[in-house]
Each structure stands twice: as structure tokens, then as C-alpha cells.
Motif scaffolding. Structure first.
Motif, PDB file in Angstrom:
ATOM      1  N   ASN A  30      33.035  36.078  50.946  1.00 49.77           N
ATOM      2  CA  ASN A  30      32.944  34.785  51.628  1.00 49.77           C
ATOM      3  C   ASN A  30      33.374  33.630  50.742  1.00 49.77           C
ATOM      4  O   ASN A  30      33.871  32.615  51.243  1.00 49.77           O
ATOM      5  CB  ASN A  30      31.511  34.540  52.107  1.00 49.77           C
ATOM      6  CG  ASN A  30      31.091  35.483  53.227  1.00 49.77           C
ATOM      7  OD1 ASN A  30      31.939  36.065  53.907  1.00 49.77           O
ATOM      8  ND2 ASN A  30      29.800  35.646  53.419  1.00 49.77           N
ATOM      9  N   HIS A  34      40.203  32.015  50.329  1.00 52.81           N
ATOM     10  CA  HIS A  34      40.736  32.888  51.375  1.00 52.81           C
ATOM     11  C   HIS A  34      42.256  33.006  51.307  1.00 52.81           C
ATOM     12  O   HIS A  34      42.813  34.043  51.678  1.00 52.81           O
ATOM     13  CB  HIS A  34      40.300  32.375  52.744  1.00 52.81           C
ATOM     14  CG  HIS A  34      38.828  32.519  52.982  1.00 52.81           C
ATOM     15  ND1 HIS A  34      38.269  32.428  54.239  1.00 52.81           N
ATOM     16  CD2 HIS A  34      37.795  32.766  52.131  1.00 52.81           C
ATOM     17  CE1 HIS A  34      36.959  32.590  54.140  1.00 52.81           C
ATOM     18  NE2 HIS A  34      36.653  32.788  52.878  1.00 52.81           N
ATOM     19  N   GLN A  35      42.903  31.969  50.838  1.00 54.14           N
ATOM     20  CA  GLN A  35      44.364  32.030  50.771  1.00 54.14           C
ATOM     21  C   GLN A  35      44.849  32.880  49.607  1.00 54.14           C
ATOM     22  O   GLN A  35      46.006  33.298  49.575  1.00 54.14           O
ATOM     23  CB  GLN A  35      44.951  30.609  50.657  1.00 54.14           C
ATOM     24  CG  GLN A  35      44.715  29.911  49.326  1.00 54.14           C
ATOM     25  CD  GLN A  35      43.355  29.237  49.233  1.00 54.14           C
ATOM     26  OE1 GLN A  35      42.487  29.460  50.072  1.00 54.14           O
ATOM     27  NE2 GLN A  35      43.194  28.394  48.222  1.00 54.14           N
ATOM     28  N   ARG A  38      42.193  38.774  49.792  1.00 52.22           N
ATOM     29  CA  ARG A  38      41.703  39.446  50.985  1.00 52.22           C
ATOM     30  C   ARG A  38      40.936  40.683  50.540  1.00 52.22           C
ATOM     31  O   ARG A  38      41.106  41.150  49.400  1.00 52.22           O
ATOM     32  CB  ARG A  38      42.823  39.788  51.960  1.00 52.22           C
ATOM     33  CG  ARG A  38      43.784  40.869  51.541  1.00 52.22           C
ATOM     34  CD  ARG A  38      44.874  41.048  52.593  1.00 52.22           C
ATOM     35  NE  ARG A  38      45.779  42.153  52.287  1.00 52.22           N
ATOM     36  CZ  ARG A  38      45.622  43.388  52.735  1.00 52.22           C
ATOM     37  NH1 ARG A  38      44.592  43.679  53.520  1.00 52.22           N
ATOM     38  NH2 ARG A  38      46.486  44.341  52.429  1.00 52.22           N
ATOM     39  N   THR A  56      31.543  36.411  56.668  1.00 52.78           N
ATOM     40  CA  THR A  56      32.004  35.388  57.611  1.00 52.78           C
ATOM     41  C   THR A  56      33.502  35.464  57.884  1.00 52.78           C
ATOM     42  O   THR A  56      33.977  34.840  58.829  1.00 52.78           O
ATOM     43  CB  THR A  56      31.653  33.989  57.084  1.00 52.78           C
ATOM     44  OG1 THR A  56      32.240  33.802  55.781  1.00 52.78           O
ATOM     45  CG2 THR A  56      30.141  33.816  56.976  1.00 52.78           C
ATOM     46  N   ARG A  57      34.234  36.196  57.078  1.00 54.77           N
ATOM     47  CA  ARG A  57      35.678  36.331  57.305  1.00 54.77           C
ATOM     48  C   ARG A  57      35.946  37.374  58.387  1.00 54.77           C
ATOM     49  O   ARG A  57      35.359  38.462  58.375  1.00 54.77           O
ATOM     50  CB  ARG A  57      36.393  36.719  56.009  1.00 54.77           C
ATOM     51  CG  ARG A  57      36.336  35.670  54.924  1.00 54.77           C
ATOM     52  CD  ARG A  57      37.161  36.066  53.723  1.00 54.77           C
ATOM     53  NE  ARG A  57      38.565  36.296  54.044  1.00 54.77           N
ATOM     54  CZ  ARG A  57      39.541  36.349  53.135  1.00 54.77           C
ATOM     55  NH1 ARG A  57      39.256  36.194  51.855  1.00 54.77           N
ATOM     56  NH2 ARG A  57      40.778  36.562  53.502  1.00 54.77           N
ATOM     57  N   ASP A  59      38.751  39.042  58.832  1.00 47.26           N
ATOM     58  CA  ASP A  59      39.843  39.955  58.482  1.00 47.26           C
ATOM     59  C   ASP A  59      39.427  41.052  57.510  1.00 47.26           C
ATOM     60  O   ASP A  59      40.266  41.688  56.880  1.00 47.26           O
ATOM     61  CB  ASP A  59      41.006  39.163  57.874  1.00 47.26           C
ATOM     62  CG  ASP A  59      40.615  38.412  56.604  1.00 47.26           C
ATOM     63  OD1 ASP A  59      39.398  38.213  56.388  1.00 47.26           O
ATOM     64  OD2 ASP A  59      41.512  38.012  55.840  1.00 47.26           O
ATOM     65  N   VAL A  60      38.123  41.297  57.383  1.00 44.49           N
ATOM     66  CA  VAL A  60      37.623  42.271  56.406  1.00 44.49           C
ATOM     67  C   VAL A  60      37.301  43.590  57.106  1.00 44.49           C
ATOM     68  O   VAL A  60      36.490  43.635  58.038  1.00 44.49           O
ATOM     69  CB  VAL A  60      36.380  41.730  55.682  1.00 44.49           C
ATOM     70  CG1 VAL A  60      35.827  42.774  54.720  1.00 44.49           C
ATOM     71  CG2 VAL A  60      36.721  40.438  54.937  1.00 44.49           C
TER      72      VAL A  60
END
Length: 388
Positions: A30, A34-35, A38, A56-57, A59-60
Motif C-alpha cells: 500500500n 504505485h508508479q 507493482r 488497497t491496490r 492490481d495485486v
């Protein structure tokens, strides 16, 4: 202009469920930019969907391999194929069970392999298990960089496993000091909280109800206090947050002495900051700890603290400066210290402990060090972040 591809980190753990180590993984996912990063989580055994929901992401990917008890070699081909499919830039393995797959990560040509030691289980308290030392030495050549989250783990890796100082990084766990803050007058009690602030003096603990966490020590100390009828004990209540293999034994012992009305077994909860703020004293009765996340969080909350003198607890509490240290497995010592803390309840100033957490264990500093390490930019450091 081309955009740099985010660094892909695979976090390899034994299980992905409620626990301090697993909480660190959630913090990293979290909190790291993020950029730039991953993530994928691979649990050798199981992954609890409720715990995974703390990520909370969107894309995981969280993968469970459903490993059976015993040697891991039968799972080697599956892990190798998985790593070849995922093509991570970094493998972040945690504790020995995950380190045993370092050879497969090397065979899969993962560019950076980082291993972290978060603490010992009951089978190797203090790093005493010779077989586990042998296995760590065996797998050491397949790891590029090592992380120790507490001083005992750092010394163990350096002196017992032979990790070169240039490959050893001391990165203690971090605390979100905005979430974990002292109680305020307008704070609402946690959902389902059965006791009354001001009327009851609430002793609390948070942790997996397993042998290494020794929750029955606190249960027995509380029973001793209640049965003593000493002044103040009628006001005392006990909150135990967590689940595990000792849960039934805890519930049975509470029922045996007929104190169910004084104890709340809250189970696994996600509202840990609110629960801590509802407590009046925090107890960590473990047989072994590295850098305890819940102990750090209790310090950041400004609670009176009692902890067993094991592992990294003394370093966190500055040898008793920020909380009381008691001998491990000493029921009477814990009961006496609880009674003492009850007597001091209107006098103690515990904000110094919070200031220590802010200065030494701020989450932003810890995340920055992980980002630099995963990005290949961190030089080794053998002292804690922002040490004082």
C-alpha cells in the motif's frame, strides 16, 4: 517518451493471514510508490481473503500454493514455473520457510533476491535450532541481500549464518503514526466493545493465539488478579484480539474460573487502532519477538506497556524507559506489574514512547529504505532507522 516499467516485487511468505510479518507486506504494497512498484503475493500454504482485503491496490494478485506439511522439495517445480510466469524483478522472501525456495528463484533468474528475517517460532527460540542454522547457511548463496528487522536477527545472520555485513540491512518495522495515535475524548468505542471507559480498567493484548505468543500467560495472570480480590481488581477487564490454535484452550480456561463477563475474546479484527485506543494497558506476553508491530503500535498510541524481556522488546522499550519488562513465563511477575500499573493509572506520561516511535520507526522512513533496496540503490546499514 517511454515510461519506465514499474519494478515487480513478488513477496513470498509461508501464509498470508493476520500477523506482524504479513502486516509489513501490506504496508509495503500500500505504501511504496504505485508508479514505481507493482506487487504479487505468493503464500506457500494459505491466504486469508479477509486479510488480503487490507491491500488497497486493485492490481495485486494473491496466490495460494496450498503446501502440505513437510519438506518443500515437491513444490519446487511448481514454484519455478510460477516464478518464470510472473517474471519478477525482485523476490522478497520472509523467514526460513520461504527462503527454502531461493534456489528456484535463482534458477528462474530473478535479478534481485532479498530475504528478510522477522523472528523465530517456538521451535528455534533465540536461533537455537542447529538444523535451521544449517538450512539458512545452505540457502544463503542463493540470496543477494538480507534484511533483519530486529537486533537479535541482525546478530544471528551476521555471526551465526555468516552473512557479510555488506549484504545485511537493518530495517525495523514501521508504524503509521497518523492511524495509531492517543485516545481523544470524542473517540467512539470499537464496534462490539463490551466495557465502559472510566468505569473499567481494560488490559489488552493483540496477537496470534499460538504458543510462541504465549497468551495463556496473560490469562493466568488475570485470573490470579481477579481471584486475589486486591484493591482495584474488581474494575479490571481483559481484551484479547486474535485467533489461533490456543483459542479453545483460552476460552476453556476462562469458562473454568467463571470470568467470562470480565473477558472479551474479540477474534480477528481490522480496527486495531480503535481497539488500542480503547485499552488502558497493553501486554505483550510472548516467548519470542523480533520487532513487534503491535508493541510499536501500542507505543504510538501512548499506552502503558508491559512486555516480556525477550527478543527485540528491550530495544524497543529502551530497557524499560518506555514500558515495563518482566521475565518470560512468570505469571506472578506479570500480575504484580499489572497491579502496579493500575495504581499508576493517573500518573503516567506515556507520550515519550510515542515520540520514540515517531523518531525511530516512522513508516515513511522504512518505506523509503525498502524502495531503495528493491530498486538496488540502498547501501548496507547496521543501525536502526533514525537511531537515537
Amino acid at each position: 517518451m517511454s515510461v519506465a516499467k514499474p519494478c515487480h516485487v513478488v513477496h513470498l511468505v509461508y501464509r498470508f493471514a493476520t500477523g506482524g510479518l504479513e502486516n509489513v507486506i501490506v504496508q509495503l504494497i500500500n505504501g511504496l510508490p504505485h508508479q514505481s512498484f507493482r506487487h504479487t503475493v505468493v503464500a506457500l500454504t494459505e491466504a486469508d481473503p479477509a486479510f488480503a482485503a487490507r491491500i488497497t491496490r486493485p492490481d495485486v494478485e494473491v496466490i495460494s500454493l496450498n503446501k502440505r506439511p513437510g519438506q518443500p522439495f515437491g513444490l519446487y517445480p511448481k514454484v519455478y514455473r510460477l516464478l518464470r510466469r510472473l517474471k519478477p524483478d525482485v523476490l522478497h522472501s520472509c523467514n526460513l520457510a520461504a527462503m527454502e525456495f531461493a534456489p528456484m528463484a535463482a534458477l528462474a533468474r530473478i535479478p534481485l533476491r532479498v530475504h528478510a528475517e522477522h523472528g523465530w517460532d517456538v521451535g528455534e527460540l533465540g536461533g537455537s535450532n542447529a538444523r535451521y542454522r544449517f538450512l539458512r547457511r545452505l540457502y544463503k548463496p542463493f540470496v543477494h541481500e538480507f534484511i533483519a528487522v530486529a537486533e537479535p536477527q541482525r546478530d544471528y545472520l551476521l555471526n551465526q549464518i555468516g552473512v557479510p555485513a555488506a549484504r545485511l540491512h537493518f530495517i525495523p518495522n514501521g508504524v503509521d503514526i497518523e492511524r495509531f495515535r492517543p485516545r481523544q475524548d470524542d473517540d467512539a468505542p470499537p464496534a462490539g466493545f463490551p466495557f465502559r471507559q472510566g468505569e473499567h480498567w481494560v488490559i489488552g493484548t493483540i496477537g496470534r493465539q499460538a504458543l510462541v505468543k504465549n497468551p495463556l500467560l496473560l490469562v493466568e495472570a488475570f485470573i490470579q488478579l481477579v481471584q486475589s480480590n486486591a484493591p482495584g481488581t474488581a474494575d479490571m477487564r481483559l481484551v484479547m484480539v486474535g485467533e489461533g490454535p490456543l483459542h479453545e484452550a483460552i476460552a476453556q480456561r476462562i469458562a473454568e474460573v467463571n470470568i467470562a463477563d470480565k473477558v472479551w475474546l474479540a477474534g480477528v479484527r481490522a480496527d486495531i487502532p480503535e481497539l488500542l485506543r480503547a485499552m488502558d494497558c497493553f501486554v505483550l506476553p510472548s516467548l519470542s519477538e523480533a520487532t513487534s508491530c503491535t508493541l510499536q503500535e501500542a507505543m504510538a498510541t501512548g499506552l502503558p506497556i508491559i512486555a516480556t524481556q525477550v527478543g527485540g522488546n528491550a530495544a524497543l522499550l529502551k530497557n524499560g524507559r518506555y514500558g515495563s519488562l518482566i521475565p518470560s513465563e512468570d505469571t506472578s511477575a506479570l500480575a504484580a506489574e499489572l497491579l502496579k500499573q493500575y495504581g499508576l493509572r493517573a500518573e503516567g506520561d506515556h507520550l515519550a514512547a510515542r515520540a520514540s516511535i515517531i523518531q525511530r520507526y516512522g513508516l515513511d522512513d522504512v518505506l523509503a529504505r525498502y524502495a531503495a533496496l528493491f530498486g538496488g540503490k540502498l547501501q548496507h546499514q547496521t543501525q536502526p532507522v533514525n537511531s537515537v
